[in-house]
Motif scaffolding. Sequence first.
Motif, PDB file in Angstrom:
ATOM      1  N   LEU A  99       0.839  -1.201   0.000  1.00 27.91           N
ATOM      2  CA  LEU A  99       0.000   0.000   0.000  1.00 27.91           C
ATOM      3  C   LEU A  99       0.878   1.256   0.000  1.00 27.91           C
ATOM      4  CD1 LEU A  99      -2.757   1.387   0.165  1.00 27.91           C
ATOM      5  CD2 LEU A  99      -2.616   1.159   2.658  1.00 27.91           C
ATOM      6  N   ALA A 100       1.908   1.269   0.840  1.00 24.36           N
ATOM      7  CA  ALA A 100       2.812   2.424   0.897  1.00 24.36           C
ATOM      8  C   ALA A 100       3.490   2.650  -0.447  1.00 24.36           C
ATOM      9  CB  ALA A 100       3.857   2.214   1.994  1.00 24.36           C
ATOM     10  N   ILE A 101       3.887   1.570  -1.120  1.00 23.51           N
ATOM     11  CA  ILE A 101       4.526   1.683  -2.432  1.00 23.51           C
ATOM     12  C   ILE A 101       3.564   2.300  -3.438  1.00 23.51           C
ATOM     13  CG2 ILE A 101       5.370   0.322  -4.391  1.00 23.51           C
ATOM     14  CD1 ILE A 101       6.684  -1.544  -2.281  1.00 23.51           C
ATOM     15  N   ARG A 102       2.311   1.878  -3.405  1.00 26.59           N
ATOM     16  CA  ARG A 102       1.319   2.443  -4.337  1.00 26.59           C
ATOM     17  C   ARG A 102       1.081   3.928  -4.064  1.00 26.59           C
ATOM     18  NH1 ARG A 102      -0.899  -1.213  -7.536  1.00 26.59           N
ATOM     19  NH2 ARG A 102      -0.671  -3.405  -7.000  1.00 26.59           N
ATOM     20  N   VAL A 103       1.033   4.312  -2.795  1.00 28.95           N
ATOM     21  CA  VAL A 103       0.857   5.725  -2.435  1.00 28.95           C
ATOM     22  C   VAL A 103       2.061   6.536  -2.915  1.00 28.95           C
ATOM     23  CG1 VAL A 103       0.721   7.343  -0.490  1.00 28.95           C
ATOM     24  CG2 VAL A 103      -0.701   5.278  -0.501  1.00 28.95           C
ATOM     25  N   LEU A 104       3.264   6.034  -2.669  1.00 32.34           N
ATOM     26  CA  LEU A 104       4.474   6.719  -3.121  1.00 32.34           C
ATOM     27  C   LEU A 104       4.514   6.831  -4.646  1.00 32.34           C
ATOM     28  CD1 LEU A 104       7.121   5.139  -0.735  1.00 32.34           C
ATOM     29  CD2 LEU A 104       6.303   7.508  -0.715  1.00 32.34           C
ATOM     30  N   SER A 105       4.057   5.794  -5.311  1.00 33.97           N
ATOM     31  CA  SER A 105       4.039   5.796  -6.773  1.00 33.97           C
ATOM     32  C   SER A 105       3.208   6.955  -7.312  1.00 33.97           C
ATOM     33  CB  SER A 105       3.479   4.460  -7.292  1.00 33.97           C
ATOM     34  OG  SER A 105       3.328   4.477  -8.682  1.00 33.97           O
ATOM     35  N   VAL A 106       2.035   7.141  -6.732  1.00 28.98           N
ATOM     36  CA  VAL A 106       1.154   8.218  -7.173  1.00 28.98           C
ATOM     37  C   VAL A 106       1.687   9.580  -6.725  1.00 28.98           C
ATOM     38  CG1 VAL A 106      -1.163   9.197  -6.922  1.00 28.98           C
ATOM     39  CG2 VAL A 106      -0.878   6.729  -7.248  1.00 28.98           C
ATOM     40  N   ALA A 107       2.077   9.676  -5.471  1.00 22.71           N
ATOM     41  CA  ALA A 107       2.510  10.964  -4.910  1.00 22.71           C
ATOM     42  C   ALA A 107       3.768  11.511  -5.591  1.00 22.71           C
ATOM     43  CB  ALA A 107       2.754  10.819  -3.406  1.00 22.71           C
ATOM     44  N   PHE A 108       4.697  10.629  -5.946  1.00 23.41           N
ATOM     45  CA  PHE A 108       5.970  11.089  -6.500  1.00 23.41           C
ATOM     46  C   PHE A 108       6.139  10.746  -7.983  1.00 23.41           C
ATOM     47  CE2 PHE A 108       6.777  10.745  -1.945  1.00 23.41           C
ATOM     48  CZ  PHE A 108       7.204  12.035  -1.694  1.00 23.41           C
ATOM     49  N   GLN A 109       5.040  10.320  -8.607  1.00 19.67           N
ATOM     50  CA  GLN A 109       5.027  10.006 -10.037  1.00 19.67           C
ATOM     51  C   GLN A 109       6.149   9.030 -10.407  1.00 19.67           C
ATOM     52  OE1 GLN A 109       5.116  13.875 -11.880  1.00 19.67           O
ATOM     53  NE2 GLN A 109       2.961  14.227 -11.479  1.00 19.67           N
ATOM     54  N   ILE A 110       6.197   7.928  -9.667  1.00 17.79           N
ATOM     55  CA  ILE A 110       7.164   6.864  -9.925  1.00 17.79           C
ATOM     56  C   ILE A 110       6.388   5.644 -10.396  1.00 17.79           C
ATOM     57  CG2 ILE A 110       8.956   5.376  -8.953  1.00 17.79           C
ATOM     58  CD1 ILE A 110       9.361   7.534  -6.772  1.00 17.79           C
ATOM     59  N   PRO A 111       6.593   5.185 -11.628  1.00 18.85           N
ATOM     60  CA  PRO A 111       5.884   3.996 -12.094  1.00 18.85           C
ATOM     61  C   PRO A 111       6.158   2.790 -11.182  1.00 18.85           C
ATOM     62  CG  PRO A 111       6.935   5.107 -13.931  1.00 18.85           C
ATOM     63  CD  PRO A 111       7.441   5.758 -12.668  1.00 18.85           C
ATOM     64  N   LEU A 112       5.137   1.993 -10.929  1.00 20.39           N
ATOM     65  CA  LEU A 112       5.284   0.838 -10.046  1.00 20.39           C
ATOM     66  C   LEU A 112       6.403  -0.106 -10.487  1.00 20.39           C
ATOM     67  CD1 LEU A 112       1.568  -0.062  -9.223  1.00 20.39           C
ATOM     68  CD2 LEU A 112       3.320   0.753  -7.636  1.00 20.39           C
ATOM     69  N   VAL A 113       6.621  -0.228 -11.785  1.00 19.21           N
ATOM     70  CA  VAL A 113       7.656  -1.126 -12.299  1.00 19.21           C
ATOM     71  C   VAL A 113       9.045  -0.733 -11.800  1.00 19.21           C
ATOM     72  CG1 VAL A 113       8.048   0.123 -14.467  1.00 19.21           C
ATOM     73  CG2 VAL A 113       8.445  -2.335 -14.375  1.00 19.21           C
ATOM     74  N   ASN A 114       9.216   0.504 -11.371  1.00 15.83           N
ATOM     75  CA  ASN A 114      10.527   0.985 -10.922  1.00 15.83           C
ATOM     76  C   ASN A 114      10.784   0.761  -9.438  1.00 15.83           C
ATOM     77  OD1 ASN A 114      11.264   1.752 -13.475  1.00 15.83           O
ATOM     78  ND2 ASN A 114      10.558   3.843 -13.228  1.00 15.83           N
ATOM     79  N   PHE A 115       9.819   0.215  -8.720  1.00 15.12           N
ATOM     80  CA  PHE A 115      10.048  -0.130  -7.320  1.00 15.12           C
ATOM     81  C   PHE A 115      10.619  -1.542  -7.283  1.00 15.12           C
ATOM     82  CE2 PHE A 115       7.050   3.314  -6.713  1.00 15.12           C
ATOM     83  CZ  PHE A 115       7.531   3.939  -5.581  1.00 15.12           C
ATOM     84  N   VAL A 116      11.933  -1.625  -7.189  1.00 17.27           N
ATOM     85  CA  VAL A 116      12.615  -2.911  -7.208  1.00 17.27           C
ATOM     86  C   VAL A 116      13.558  -3.026  -6.023  1.00 17.27           C
ATOM     87  CG1 VAL A 116      12.491  -3.164  -9.726  1.00 17.27           C
ATOM     88  CG2 VAL A 116      14.468  -2.060  -8.699  1.00 17.27           C
ATOM     89  N   THR A 117      13.901  -4.270  -5.685  1.00  8.01           N
ATOM     90  CA  THR A 117      14.857  -4.528  -4.606  1.00  8.01           C
ATOM     91  C   THR A 117      16.269  -4.430  -5.183  1.00  8.01           C
ATOM     92  OG1 THR A 117      14.922  -6.898  -5.043  1.00  8.01           O
ATOM     93  CG2 THR A 117      13.227  -6.100  -3.481  1.00  8.01           C
ATOM     94  N   PRO A 118      17.272  -4.330  -4.322  1.00  5.99           N
ATOM     95  CA  PRO A 118      18.650  -4.311  -4.831  1.00  5.99           C
ATOM     96  C   PRO A 118      18.962  -5.538  -5.683  1.00  5.99           C
ATOM     97  CG  PRO A 118      18.622  -3.606  -2.550  1.00  5.99           C
ATOM     98  CD  PRO A 118      17.231  -4.087  -2.881  1.00  5.99           C
ATOM     99  N   LYS A 119      18.455  -6.708  -5.298  1.00  5.88           N
ATOM    100  CA  LYS A 119      18.705  -7.926  -6.071  1.00  5.88           C
ATOM    101  C   LYS A 119      18.106  -7.806  -7.475  1.00  5.88           C
ATOM    102  CE  LYS A 119      17.993 -12.884  -6.128  1.00  5.88           C
ATOM    103  NZ  LYS A 119      17.400 -14.036  -5.491  1.00  5.88           N
ATOM    104  N   GLN A 120      16.860  -7.328  -7.558  1.00 11.11           N
ATOM    105  CA  GLN A 120      16.228  -7.135  -8.874  1.00 11.11           C
ATOM    106  C   GLN A 120      16.976  -6.101  -9.686  1.00 11.11           C
ATOM    107  OE1 GLN A 120      12.463  -6.142  -7.073  1.00 11.11           O
ATOM    108  NE2 GLN A 120      11.478  -7.955  -7.951  1.00 11.11           N
ATOM    109  N   TYR A 121      17.469  -5.073  -9.041  1.00 10.96           N
ATOM    110  CA  TYR A 121      18.207  -4.010  -9.735  1.00 10.96           C
ATOM    111  C   TYR A 121      19.484  -4.562 -10.355  1.00 10.96           C
ATOM    112  CZ  TYR A 121      19.617   0.834 -10.593  1.00 10.96           C
ATOM    113  OH  TYR A 121      19.946   2.014 -11.177  1.00 10.96           O
ATOM    114  N   GLU A 122      20.185  -5.383  -9.620  1.00 14.23           N
ATOM    115  CA  GLU A 122      21.433  -5.968 -10.111  1.00 14.23           C
ATOM    116  C   GLU A 122      21.215  -6.916 -11.285  1.00 14.23           C
ATOM    117  OE1 GLU A 122      23.296  -7.718  -6.710  1.00 14.23           O
ATOM    118  OE2 GLU A 122      23.676  -5.789  -5.784  1.00 14.23           O
ATOM    119  N   GLU A 123      20.081  -7.618 -11.279  1.00 14.97           N
ATOM    120  CA  GLU A 123      19.788  -8.567 -12.360  1.00 14.97           C
ATOM    121  C   GLU A 123      19.573  -7.829 -13.647  1.00 14.97           C
ATOM    122  OE1 GLU A 123      16.408 -10.647 -10.825  1.00 14.97           O
ATOM    123  OE2 GLU A 123      17.619 -11.833  -9.446  1.00 14.97           O
TER     124      GLU A 123
END
Length: 135
Positions: free
Chosen positions: A111-135
């Motif tokens: 829920l917090a991620i979805r709120v942040l996505s809307v509030a800061f105009q960050i697409p949900l696909v860009n919320f990744v963990t460090p492991k996902q980022y490295e891949e």
Amino acid sequence: LLRLARSFPSQQLFIVGVTLEEAQAARCNELVMAADLQQRVTVHCGDAVKIAGDPTYDHMVCIDAAYHFQSRWTFLQRVHKVLPSGRGRIALADICLGHACGEVTPWWVNLAIRVLSVAFQIPLVNFVTPKQYEE
């Protein structure tokens, strides 16, 4: 951009800035004109992923922006295309979720991620963990 241009006064250094914000581009260009650096510094309003043509750049700096693109992966693919192979460099300041967000994420974190996505105009696909980022 101005600090970078002043730090490297060589006429061989040309700096191009890109922002989605019209007011930011206009203000940057006013400052460039006031500093008499318009021959070496330009700022465009637009999407950095959709830069017209096939320009090439020696180096790129992306601060507090990659996670705002519709997909940072599309942005990074574009960067790979416009930087010269083997010698092009990017300086990138980006964000990712903490290590606590793994395979199973509590409902309140989602829920917090979805709120942040809307509030800061960050697409949900860009919320990744460090492991996902490295891949």
